[in-house]
Design an enzyme around this catalytic site. Structure first.
Site, PDB file in Angstrom:
ATOM      1  CB  SER A   1       0.326   2.271  -6.054  1.00  0.00           C
ATOM      2  OG  SER A   1      -0.925   1.727  -6.378  1.00  0.00           O
TER       3      SER A   1
ATOM      4  CG  ASP B   1      -2.779   4.470  -4.006  1.00  0.00           C
ATOM      5  OD1 ASP B   1      -2.054   3.459  -4.079  1.00  0.00           O
ATOM      6  OD2 ASP B   1      -3.351   4.830  -2.962  1.00  0.00           O
TER       7      ASP B   1
ATOM      8  CD  GLU C   1      -1.083   5.751  -0.670  1.00  0.00           C
ATOM      9  OE1 GLU C   1      -1.462   4.575  -0.486  1.00  0.00           O
ATOM     10  OE2 GLU C   1      -0.140   6.043  -1.421  1.00  0.00           O
TER      11      GLU C   1
END
Length: 172
Positions: free
Chosen positions: A30, A40, A53
């Site tokens: 990521s 992520d 994220e």
């Protein structure tokens, strides 16, 4: 924020989700090392699946580019997950937002302020299904006591001015 601190925060989120019963993994590439934009964190509990994220800050507002949010949304849609932005400010817990709930700047970026996260974000226990947030609006107006009409009818029954059948008919 340093990359090391960001990595540490992501690992912290992965561990917390794991402890809450989610199957979870941190996307190894990521943010870099690949042409594809990956979230992520991926997490699921068999009922809910999230592409997250994760962003953290010492206190300043957190900004995400329009491209970051677009890539998250695209990945989540294709993967069959719900896109979420996870934010953590120092000395606070994680808070989560759907990308559509974030403030969009004039330049097309997204912003989360600390006070917005605390007031409007989904906190970690609610996000993981351990609690449910109830707003003051949902609770409603404070109870001002018993309905005056009911009290009047009950007093009339107690004083023998009205029988129970009449009272029931009035209150029906």
């Amino acid at each position: 924020m340093s990359q090391a601190k960001g990595d540490r925060r992501e690992r912290e989120l992965v561990n917390a989700l794991d402890e809450a019963g989610f199957a979870v993994m941190r996307a190894p590439a990521s943010g870099s090392a690949t042409e594809r934009e990956l979230p992520d964190v991926l997490a699921g509990d068999g009922e809910q699946f999230y592409a997250i994220e994760a962003k953290s800050s010492s206190g300043d507002p957190i900004y995400l580019t329009g491209e970051e949010v677009e890539a998250l949304t695209y990945f989540a849609q294709n993967f069959g997950a719900k896109p979420r932005i996870g934010v953590r400010f120092d000395r606070e817990d994680w808070y989560f937002f759907h990308p559509g709930d974030l403030y969009v700047t004039d330049g097309g970026n997204y912003r989360v302020k600390k006070e917005t996260a605390l007031a409007e974000g989904t906190d970690f226990p609610e996000f993981t299904g351990q609690s449910e947030k109830i707003t003051l609006e949902e609770v409603g107006e404070p109870d001002d006591g018993p309905d005056e009409e009911i009290v009047r009818v009950l007093n009339a029954v107690e004083q023998g001015v009205m029988n129970i059948d009449e009272a029931a008919e009035l209150l029906d």
